[in-house]
Structure formats: C-alpha cells, structure tokens
Write a protein that holds these residues in place. Structure first.
Motif, PDB file in Angstrom:
ATOM      1  N   GLU A  30      -4.929 -54.718 -11.876  1.00  0.00           N
ATOM      2  CA  GLU A  30      -5.350 -53.352 -12.228  1.00  0.00           C
ATOM      3  C   GLU A  30      -6.949 -53.304 -12.265  1.00  0.00           C
ATOM      4  OE1 GLU A  30      -4.136 -51.869 -16.112  1.00  0.00           O
ATOM      5  OE2 GLU A  30      -4.788 -49.936 -15.646  1.00  0.00           O
ATOM      6  N   VAL A  31      -7.218 -52.311 -11.332  1.00  0.00           N
ATOM      7  CA  VAL A  31      -8.721 -51.967 -11.103  1.00  0.00           C
ATOM      8  C   VAL A  31      -9.185 -50.706 -11.755  1.00  0.00           C
ATOM      9  CG1 VAL A  31     -10.529 -52.121  -9.382  1.00  0.00           C
ATOM     10  CG2 VAL A  31      -8.592 -53.351  -9.060  1.00  0.00           C
ATOM     11  N   LYS A  32     -10.282 -50.922 -12.449  1.00  0.00           N
ATOM     12  CA  LYS A  32     -11.008 -49.725 -13.047  1.00  0.00           C
ATOM     13  C   LYS A  32     -12.020 -49.284 -12.545  1.00  0.00           C
ATOM     14  CE  LYS A  32      -8.258 -49.946 -17.416  1.00  0.00           C
ATOM     15  NZ  LYS A  32      -8.124 -50.099 -18.574  1.00  0.00           N
ATOM     16  N   ALA A  33     -12.526 -48.358 -11.985  1.00  0.00           N
ATOM     17  CA  ALA A  33     -13.691 -48.262 -11.265  1.00  0.00           C
ATOM     18  C   ALA A  33     -14.509 -46.847 -11.896  1.00  0.00           C
ATOM     19  CB  ALA A  33     -13.340 -47.992  -9.534  1.00  0.00           C
ATOM     20  N   LEU A  34     -15.827 -47.254 -12.139  1.00  0.00           N
ATOM     21  CA  LEU A  34     -16.470 -45.990 -12.507  1.00  0.00           C
ATOM     22  C   LEU A  34     -17.405 -45.673 -11.385  1.00  0.00           C
ATOM     23  CD1 LEU A  34     -17.080 -43.974 -14.896  1.00  0.00           C
ATOM     24  CD2 LEU A  34     -19.001 -45.460 -15.487  1.00  0.00           C
ATOM     25  N   LEU A  35     -17.591 -44.605 -10.762  1.00  0.00           N
ATOM     26  CA  LEU A  35     -18.383 -44.437  -9.648  1.00  0.00           C
ATOM     27  C   LEU A  35     -19.605 -43.468  -9.936  1.00  0.00           C
ATOM     28  CD1 LEU A  35     -15.918 -44.004  -6.888  1.00  0.00           C
ATOM     29  CD2 LEU A  35     -16.594 -45.963  -7.983  1.00  0.00           C
ATOM     30  N   PRO A  36     -20.681 -43.595 -10.689  1.00  0.00           N
ATOM     31  CA  PRO A  36     -21.602 -42.526 -10.887  1.00  0.00           C
ATOM     32  C   PRO A  36     -22.022 -41.696  -9.733  1.00  0.00           C
ATOM     33  CG  PRO A  36     -22.196 -44.729 -11.988  1.00  0.00           C
ATOM     34  CD  PRO A  36     -21.122 -44.800 -10.905  1.00  0.00           C
ATOM     35  N   HIS A  37     -21.803 -40.429  -9.869  1.00  0.00           N
ATOM     36  CA  HIS A  37     -22.147 -39.313  -8.905  1.00  0.00           C
ATOM     37  C   HIS A  37     -22.434 -37.930  -9.572  1.00  0.00           C
ATOM     38  CE1 HIS A  37     -22.357 -37.120  -4.928  1.00  0.00           C
ATOM     39  NE2 HIS A  37     -22.324 -38.419  -4.595  1.00  0.00           N
ATOM     40  N   PRO A  38     -23.164 -37.092  -9.167  1.00  0.00           N
ATOM     41  CA  PRO A  38     -23.061 -35.727  -9.944  1.00  0.00           C
ATOM     42  C   PRO A  38     -21.937 -34.874  -9.552  1.00  0.00           C
ATOM     43  CG  PRO A  38     -24.577 -36.012  -8.028  1.00  0.00           C
ATOM     44  CD  PRO A  38     -24.277 -37.356  -8.294  1.00  0.00           C
ATOM     45  N   MET A  39     -21.319 -35.061  -8.195  1.00  0.00           N
ATOM     46  CA  MET A  39     -19.909 -34.432  -8.116  1.00  0.00           C
ATOM     47  C   MET A  39     -20.223 -32.976  -8.304  1.00  0.00           C
ATOM     48  SD  MET A  39     -17.896 -36.625  -7.025  1.00  0.00           S
ATOM     49  CE  MET A  39     -16.509 -35.883  -6.800  1.00  0.00           C
ATOM     50  N   GLU A  40     -21.422 -32.367  -7.567  1.00  0.00           N
ATOM     51  CA  GLU A  40     -21.584 -30.841  -7.787  1.00  0.00           C
ATOM     52  C   GLU A  40     -20.542 -29.900  -6.753  1.00  0.00           C
ATOM     53  OE1 GLU A  40     -23.281 -29.342  -9.956  1.00  0.00           O
ATOM     54  OE2 GLU A  40     -24.838 -30.747 -10.803  1.00  0.00           O
ATOM     55  N   THR A  41     -20.009 -28.882  -7.328  1.00  0.00           N
ATOM     56  CA  THR A  41     -19.118 -28.178  -6.414  1.00  0.00           C
ATOM     57  C   THR A  41     -19.872 -27.346  -5.699  1.00  0.00           C
ATOM     58  OG1 THR A  41     -19.166 -26.429  -7.866  1.00  0.00           O
ATOM     59  CG2 THR A  41     -17.430 -28.246  -8.216  1.00  0.00           C
ATOM     60  N   GLY A  42     -21.141 -26.944  -5.766  1.00  0.00           N
ATOM     61  CA  GLY A  42     -21.780 -25.959  -4.999  1.00  0.00           C
ATOM     62  C   GLY A  42     -21.545 -24.518  -5.608  1.00  0.00           C
ATOM     63  N   ALA A  43     -20.982 -24.534  -6.607  1.00  0.00           N
ATOM     64  CA  ALA A  43     -20.709 -23.072  -7.281  1.00  0.00           C
ATOM     65  C   ALA A  43     -21.376 -23.235  -8.590  1.00  0.00           C
ATOM     66  CB  ALA A  43     -19.439 -22.989  -7.553  1.00  0.00           C
ATOM     67  N   ARG A  44     -22.069 -24.061  -9.189  1.00  0.00           N
ATOM     68  CA  ARG A  44     -22.456 -24.094 -10.429  1.00  0.00           C
ATOM     69  C   ARG A  44     -23.877 -23.351 -10.304  1.00  0.00           C
ATOM     70  NH1 ARG A  44     -25.368 -27.681 -13.916  1.00  0.00           N
ATOM     71  NH2 ARG A  44     -26.213 -29.006 -12.102  1.00  0.00           N
ATOM     72  N   VAL A  45     -24.303 -22.682 -11.371  1.00  0.00           N
ATOM     73  CA  VAL A  45     -25.529 -22.344 -11.333  1.00  0.00           C
ATOM     74  C   VAL A  45     -26.391 -22.789 -12.309  1.00  0.00           C
ATOM     75  CG1 VAL A  45     -26.630 -20.145 -12.200  1.00  0.00           C
ATOM     76  CG2 VAL A  45     -24.657 -20.232 -10.972  1.00  0.00           C
ATOM     77  N   ASP A  46     -27.545 -23.288 -12.185  1.00  0.00           N
ATOM     78  CA  ASP A  46     -28.435 -24.107 -13.262  1.00  0.00           C
ATOM     79  C   ASP A  46     -29.130 -23.091 -14.147  1.00  0.00           C
ATOM     80  OD1 ASP A  46     -30.748 -23.015 -11.922  1.00  0.00           O
ATOM     81  OD2 ASP A  46     -31.472 -24.775 -11.263  1.00  0.00           O
ATOM     82  N   SER A  47     -29.911 -23.618 -15.041  1.00  0.00           N
ATOM     83  CA  SER A  47     -30.309 -22.920 -16.231  1.00  0.00           C
ATOM     84  C   SER A  47     -31.113 -21.669 -15.756  1.00  0.00           C
ATOM     85  CB  SER A  47     -31.071 -23.800 -17.337  1.00  0.00           C
ATOM     86  OG  SER A  47     -32.136 -24.478 -16.408  1.00  0.00           O
ATOM     87  N   GLU A  48     -31.779 -21.827 -14.765  1.00  0.00           N
ATOM     88  CA  GLU A  48     -32.875 -20.901 -14.097  1.00  0.00           C
ATOM     89  C   GLU A  48     -32.082 -19.696 -13.025  1.00  0.00           C
ATOM     90  OE1 GLU A  48     -36.531 -22.732 -12.687  1.00  0.00           O
ATOM     91  OE2 GLU A  48     -36.358 -23.070 -14.992  1.00  0.00           O
ATOM     92  N   GLY A  49     -30.464 -20.009 -12.873  1.00  0.00           N
ATOM     93  CA  GLY A  49     -29.895 -19.037 -12.451  1.00  0.00           C
ATOM     94  C   GLY A  49     -29.649 -19.455 -10.811  1.00  0.00           C
ATOM     95  N   ALA A  50     -30.138 -20.467 -10.378  1.00  0.00           N
ATOM     96  CA  ALA A  50     -30.191 -20.744  -9.260  1.00  0.00           C
ATOM     97  C   ALA A  50     -28.877 -21.653  -8.847  1.00  0.00           C
ATOM     98  CB  ALA A  50     -30.973 -21.712  -8.702  1.00  0.00           C
ATOM     99  N   LEU A  51     -28.238 -21.375  -7.634  1.00  0.00           N
ATOM    100  CA  LEU A  51     -27.076 -22.247  -7.240  1.00  0.00           C
ATOM    101  C   LEU A  51     -27.302 -23.568  -6.729  1.00  0.00           C
ATOM    102  CD1 LEU A  51     -24.265 -20.940  -7.099  1.00  0.00           C
ATOM    103  CD2 LEU A  51     -24.695 -20.898  -4.626  1.00  0.00           C
ATOM    104  N   VAL A  52     -26.783 -24.616  -7.675  1.00  0.00           N
ATOM    105  CA  VAL A  52     -26.740 -26.085  -7.427  1.00  0.00           C
ATOM    106  C   VAL A  52     -26.156 -26.481  -5.997  1.00  0.00           C
ATOM    107  CG1 VAL A  52     -26.656 -28.365  -8.273  1.00  0.00           C
ATOM    108  CG2 VAL A  52     -27.212 -26.460  -9.734  1.00  0.00           C
ATOM    109  N   PRO A  53     -26.857 -26.949  -4.869  1.00  0.00           N
ATOM    110  CA  PRO A  53     -25.926 -27.469  -3.698  1.00  0.00           C
ATOM    111  C   PRO A  53     -24.844 -28.296  -4.216  1.00  0.00           C
ATOM    112  CG  PRO A  53     -28.313 -27.545  -3.412  1.00  0.00           C
ATOM    113  CD  PRO A  53     -28.010 -27.498  -5.072  1.00  0.00           C
ATOM    114  N   ALA A  54     -23.667 -28.014  -3.195  1.00  0.00           N
ATOM    115  CA  ALA A  54     -22.557 -28.913  -3.385  1.00  0.00           C
ATOM    116  C   ALA A  54     -23.095 -30.595  -3.013  1.00  0.00           C
ATOM    117  CB  ALA A  54     -21.536 -28.730  -2.387  1.00  0.00           C
ATOM    118  N   HIS A  55     -22.481 -31.554  -3.869  1.00  0.00           N
ATOM    119  CA  HIS A  55     -22.972 -32.861  -3.588  1.00  0.00           C
ATOM    120  C   HIS A  55     -21.898 -33.730  -4.190  1.00  0.00           C
ATOM    121  CE1 HIS A  55     -25.919 -36.479  -4.329  1.00  0.00           C
ATOM    122  NE2 HIS A  55     -25.275 -36.530  -3.341  1.00  0.00           N
ATOM    123  N   TYR A  56     -20.946 -34.185  -3.472  1.00  0.00           N
ATOM    124  CA  TYR A  56     -19.757 -34.949  -4.003  1.00  0.00           C
ATOM    125  C   TYR A  56     -19.233 -35.975  -3.080  1.00  0.00           C
ATOM    126  CZ  TYR A  56     -17.303 -31.736  -0.866  1.00  0.00           C
ATOM    127  OH  TYR A  56     -16.991 -31.050   0.264  1.00  0.00           O
TER     128      TYR A  56
END
Lengths: 116, 146
Positions: A30-56
C-alpha cells in the motif's frame, strides 16, 4: 495579459518534494503519496481580483523497479497538494516504488521509496 | 526565466520528434468537456455504460469543505483496465482516470474539489465493457475557488 496576477509572472512558486510511504502485507504493497502542487484550476480569482492561471498536474506515473504499474491522468479538480494512495499486488520487500508527475506547464517531479 | 526557456526548448525538440516523451496521449477532450455525457462519449465512444453494484465509492455524505473531498474507489469487477472519476456538477466533470496494470489493485484514494453538491461517479472499463456507480455528496462550501 491584463487580469493575470503579477506575482504569477515571477518564478516564485517553490514546489516541495514528493512524500511517499509504503508498507507490505501479504504481498500487497500500500503506497501513500503526497504530491505538493498548487493545482490551480484557472478559474480562481486572487485577493486583488485577478484570475490565477491554470497550473495543475496532468499525469502521474508509478513504477516498480523501473516498470510502469499504474498511470493516471488528472484534471484541475484534484485537490491542492494531491494525496493519493493505491495498492500493488505481487510486491516484495526491497521493491523500489517511483512516482513522477508532469504538470500542464511541462514541469516534472519524481520521488521514490524502497519498500521495507 | 530559465525554466520557460527550457520548456520552450523541450517543446521544440518534441515537435521535431527528438524526444520520446509522448508515449501516452492525454484524453484532452474528455478533460475539457463541460457535461458528464460528453465526458463519457470522449472516453468510451458509443459503448453502453451499465450500472454496477460491484463498484464501491467511499465519500462523505456531507463535505464541509468542497476544496478537499476525500474519496476511495474500488471494484471487484474482473479485468479492470481503467477507473475514471466524474463529478457531474463541476465545470469540467472529469477529475481523473487511473489506468491499471495486472499488478495494480483496482482501488485508490484521492482528494477532489467540488464546486457544489453533486453526484460523484466512478466509471470502470473492463475487458467486458464499461460500468458505473455513483454517490451523492452534499457540499457546504464550494471548492473551486471564486
């Protein structure tokens, strides 16, 4: 490129290494894996109202002793810092499990563990 | 900006066919599809999709945080080739497809994002056909950012 957060033009995203754990019981690993990554959908808006590009992560490949035993294609709806676990038949102590991912920007990371 | 240059260089090599990286073609159209039915068509063509009680989905009935919904999918169907996770109400319903080998058990756990309450489906392709099971998950706070 208006509307895209300025900080995403900087190479500031540091991605931590893959973390793996594995155990064997009756020949099944049984293998358990944690893969740190932002997994941005491209639909999220940051605190300044700008779209965060997809990164997954798009593809995950698992090898045992150099042979591919599992492959996955992911979309952006896998959670941030993906955690996943799976089981491998016919495993023995000393098997080397390697996991690598490739994301939509072409970046990759690899981690491995030796089953004990 | 070294990484961008490297990526660009690799892309050029790929386009020239100098690197054998493209062993598997990603199911791009299935991932960009916006309706579950379109995902099925892209993944399985016109194959019939049969309901099955031999596919097991573990998921919370109520997910307080849609950004992290833990699921476990397993099946005791024989000769499983792939397992896909589809979340009907997400903007792009396909979350992922796991391609198995004879050494990988048809069982995995994963954490997924859910924009709102939805049915989570597992579609299993075996040597005999395509099978599906689903489970309803209620989401209190959506997790697709926005």
């Amino acid at each position: 490129m208006a509307g895209v957060a300025a900080e995403y033009f900087l190479e500031a995203i540091v991605i931590k290494p893959i973390r793996l754990r594995g155990k064997i019981k009756n020949g099944i690993a049984e293998v358990k894996a944690l893969l740190p990554h932002p997994m941005e959908t491209g639909a999220r808006v940051d605190s300044e109202g700008a779209l965060v590009p997809a990164h997954y992560i798009e593809e995950v490949v698992c090898q045992r002793n150099g042979e591919m035993v599992l492959r996955a294609e992911w979309g952006a709806s896998v959670s941030k810092d993906p955690y996943f676990s799976f089981k491998l038949h016919n495993s023995t102590v000393g098997d080397k499990i390697t996991i690598s991912w490739t994301d939509n920007l072409g970046d990759t990371a690899t981690g491995d563990i030796t089953l004990a | 900006m070294h990484r961008r240059a490297l990526v660009k260089g690799l892309a050029t090599l790929l386009s020239l066919g100098l690197l054998p990286l493209n062993l598997y073609a990603r199911a791009v159209a299935a991932f960009t599809a916006e309706q579950a039915a379109d995902v099925y068509r892209e993944l399985f063509g016109s194959a019939a999709i049969l309901p099955s009680d031999r596919i097991h989905i573990k998921a919370p009935e109520i997910a307080e945080n849609g950004a992290v919904v833990p699921i476990t999918v397993s099946t005791d169907l024989a000769n499983t080739q792939s397992i896909s996770v589809v979340i009907d109400e997400n903007p792009n319903p396909l979350s992922g497809t796991f391609y198995l080998t004879e050494d990988s058990a048809p069982e995995f756990s994963l954490r997924v994002k859910m924009g709102r309450s939805s049915t989570i489906r597992a579609l299993v392709r075996t040597a005999d056909g395509v099978y599906m099971s689903g489970r309803q998950v209620k989401v209190t706070i959506g997790g697709c950012g926005g």
